[in-house]
Motif scaffolding. Structure first.
Motif, PDB file in Angstrom:
ATOM      1  N   SER A   1       0.808  -1.283   0.099  1.00 15.91           N
ATOM      2  CA  SER A   1      -0.030   0.079   0.006  1.00 15.91           C
ATOM      3  C   SER A   1       0.883   1.244  -0.084  1.00 15.91           C
ATOM      4  O   SER A   1       0.328   2.424  -0.120  1.00 15.91           O
ATOM      5  N   THR A   2       2.096   1.018   0.184  1.00 20.35           N
ATOM      6  CA  THR A   2       2.949   2.173   0.058  1.00 20.35           C
ATOM      7  C   THR A   2       4.226   2.370  -0.896  1.00 20.35           C
ATOM      8  O   THR A   2       4.725   3.273  -1.219  1.00 20.35           O
ATOM      9  N   VAL A   3       4.287   0.912  -1.507  1.00 19.05           N
ATOM     10  CA  VAL A   3       4.981   0.906  -2.651  1.00 19.05           C
ATOM     11  C   VAL A   3       4.199   0.221  -3.919  1.00 19.05           C
ATOM     12  O   VAL A   3       4.190  -0.842  -3.983  1.00 19.05           O
ATOM     13  N   PHE A   4       3.937   1.189  -4.776  1.00 16.93           N
ATOM     14  CA  PHE A   4       2.967   0.801  -6.016  1.00 16.93           C
ATOM     15  C   PHE A   4       3.180   1.781  -7.263  1.00 16.93           C
ATOM     16  O   PHE A   4       3.462   2.793  -6.861  1.00 16.93           O
ATOM     17  N   ASP A   5       2.982   1.451  -8.460  1.00 15.76           N
ATOM     18  CA  ASP A   5       2.989   2.228  -9.526  1.00 15.76           C
ATOM     19  C   ASP A   5       1.761   2.838  -9.804  1.00 15.76           C
ATOM     20  O   ASP A   5       1.906   3.870 -10.627  1.00 15.76           O
ATOM     21  N   GLU A   6       0.687   1.962  -9.744  1.00 15.33           N
ATOM     22  CA  GLU A   6      -0.725   2.470 -10.208  1.00 15.33           C
ATOM     23  C   GLU A   6      -1.690   2.151  -8.962  1.00 15.33           C
ATOM     24  O   GLU A   6      -1.550   1.341  -8.163  1.00 15.33           O
ATOM     25  N   TYR A   7      -2.940   2.862  -8.804  1.00 10.75           N
ATOM     26  CA  TYR A   7      -3.948   2.681  -8.069  1.00 10.75           C
ATOM     27  C   TYR A   7      -5.235   2.749  -8.943  1.00 10.75           C
ATOM     28  O   TYR A   7      -5.352   3.609  -9.690  1.00 10.75           O
ATOM     29  N   VAL A   8      -6.013   1.781  -8.824  1.00 13.39           N
ATOM     30  CA  VAL A   8      -7.317   1.670  -9.393  1.00 13.39           C
ATOM     31  C   VAL A   8      -8.467   1.786  -8.521  1.00 13.39           C
ATOM     32  O   VAL A   8      -8.655   0.760  -7.606  1.00 13.39           O
ATOM     33  N   PRO A   9      -9.194   2.823  -8.403  1.00 12.63           N
ATOM     34  CA  PRO A   9     -10.440   2.605  -7.449  1.00 12.63           C
ATOM     35  C   PRO A   9     -11.448   1.806  -7.509  1.00 12.63           C
ATOM     36  O   PRO A   9     -11.361   1.272  -8.876  1.00 12.63           O
ATOM     37  N   ALA A  10     -12.231   1.378  -6.455  1.00 10.48           N
ATOM     38  CA  ALA A  10     -13.327   0.448  -6.998  1.00 10.48           C
ATOM     39  C   ALA A  10     -14.043   0.793  -7.868  1.00 10.48           C
ATOM     40  O   ALA A  10     -14.585   2.259  -7.894  1.00 10.48           O
ATOM     41  N   GLY A  11     -14.545   0.120  -8.653  1.00 13.08           N
ATOM     42  CA  GLY A  11     -15.543   0.200  -9.642  1.00 13.08           C
ATOM     43  C   GLY A  11     -14.993   0.913 -11.041  1.00 13.08           C
ATOM     44  O   GLY A  11     -15.764   1.349 -11.937  1.00 13.08           O
ATOM     45  N   TYR A  12     -13.742   1.049 -10.921  1.00 10.71           N
ATOM     46  CA  TYR A  12     -13.010   1.758 -12.302  1.00 10.71           C
ATOM     47  C   TYR A  12     -12.515   0.631 -13.053  1.00 10.71           C
ATOM     48  O   TYR A  12     -12.083  -0.282 -12.699  1.00 10.71           O
ATOM     49  N   VAL A  13     -12.478   1.259 -14.500  1.00  6.46           N
ATOM     50  CA  VAL A  13     -11.596   0.485 -15.473  1.00  6.46           C
ATOM     51  C   VAL A  13     -10.701   1.395 -16.229  1.00  6.46           C
ATOM     52  O   VAL A  13     -10.991   2.762 -16.145  1.00  6.46           O
ATOM     53  N   MET A  14      -9.291   1.084 -15.850  1.00  7.07           N
ATOM     54  CA  MET A  14      -8.332   1.945 -16.244  1.00  7.07           C
ATOM     55  C   MET A  14      -7.476   1.166 -17.232  1.00  7.07           C
ATOM     56  O   MET A  14      -7.020  -0.229 -16.976  1.00  7.07           O
ATOM     57  N   ASP A  15      -7.015   1.697 -18.110  1.00  7.23           N
ATOM     58  CA  ASP A  15      -5.855   1.417 -19.041  1.00  7.23           C
ATOM     59  C   ASP A  15      -4.573   1.965 -18.907  1.00  7.23           C
ATOM     60  O   ASP A  15      -4.390   3.206 -18.618  1.00  7.23           O
ATOM     61  N   PHE A  16      -3.531   1.090 -19.107  1.00  7.52           N
ATOM     62  CA  PHE A  16      -2.050   1.455 -18.935  1.00  7.52           C
ATOM     63  C   PHE A  16      -1.267   1.020 -20.006  1.00  7.52           C
ATOM     64  O   PHE A  16      -1.741  -0.062 -20.464  1.00  7.52           O
ATOM     65  N   VAL A  17      -0.101   1.613 -20.361  1.00  8.04           N
ATOM     66  CA  VAL A  17       0.680   1.205 -21.422  1.00  8.04           C
ATOM     67  C   VAL A  17       1.623   0.292 -20.721  1.00  8.04           C
ATOM     68  O   VAL A  17       2.068   0.884 -19.587  1.00  8.04           O
ATOM     69  N   ALA A  18       1.551  -0.943 -20.877  1.00  8.50           N
ATOM     70  CA  ALA A  18       3.023  -1.769 -20.332  1.00  8.50           C
ATOM     71  C   ALA A  18       4.138  -1.180 -20.547  1.00  8.50           C
ATOM     72  O   ALA A  18       4.747  -0.877 -21.663  1.00  8.50           O
ATOM     73  N   PRO A  19       4.870  -1.021 -19.402  1.00 10.10           N
ATOM     74  CA  PRO A  19       6.359  -0.398 -19.783  1.00 10.10           C
ATOM     75  C   PRO A  19       7.347  -1.184 -20.399  1.00 10.10           C
ATOM     76  O   PRO A  19       7.305  -2.417 -20.401  1.00 10.10           O
TER      77      PRO A  19
END
Length: 106
Positions: free
Chosen positions: A66-84
């Motif tokens: 919860s303190t070391v992460f790259d992205e956060y997706v809130p509840a009920g959301y759809v999020m798109d990311f480019v794979a590094p």
């Protein structure tokens, strides 16, 4: 929210118009149990769906907290990311309680 447009004013598609390379479904992501997803070798986009609680995501197979992460997706959301570049796996944990998550790779 405005839809992105190209230089000619045409709408720009945010994700590839292709079939999914791989779909991962997990209904038991918790705050203490990390779930790792090995990405398909051709994955360039990652769609992450968090159904009932938020999730933390990291672009590697281990180490998400919860303190070391790259992205956060809130509840009920759809999020798109480019794979590094060079990313071969992602890991997720729930923000609280238990979360259901879907990962669609394109």
């Amino acid at each position: 929210m405005k839809i992105p447009r190209d230089v000619n004013g045409s709408p720009v598609q945010l994700t590839q118009n292709t079939a999914a390379l791989q779909v991962t479904k997990n209904d038991a992501v918790s705050t203490s149990t990390l779930v790792a997803v090995t990405l398909h070798s051709l994955t360039s986009f990652i769609r992450v769906i968090s159904l009932d609680n938020g999730i933390f995501l990291r672009y590697q197979a281990t180490g998400v907290t919860s303190t070391v992460f790259d992205e956060y997706v809130p509840a009920g959301y759809v999020m798109d990311f480019v794979a590094p570049d060079g990313c071969t796996a992602i890991s997720v944990i729930a923000d609280e309680g238990t979360a259901r998550v879907r990962v669609i790779e394109k």
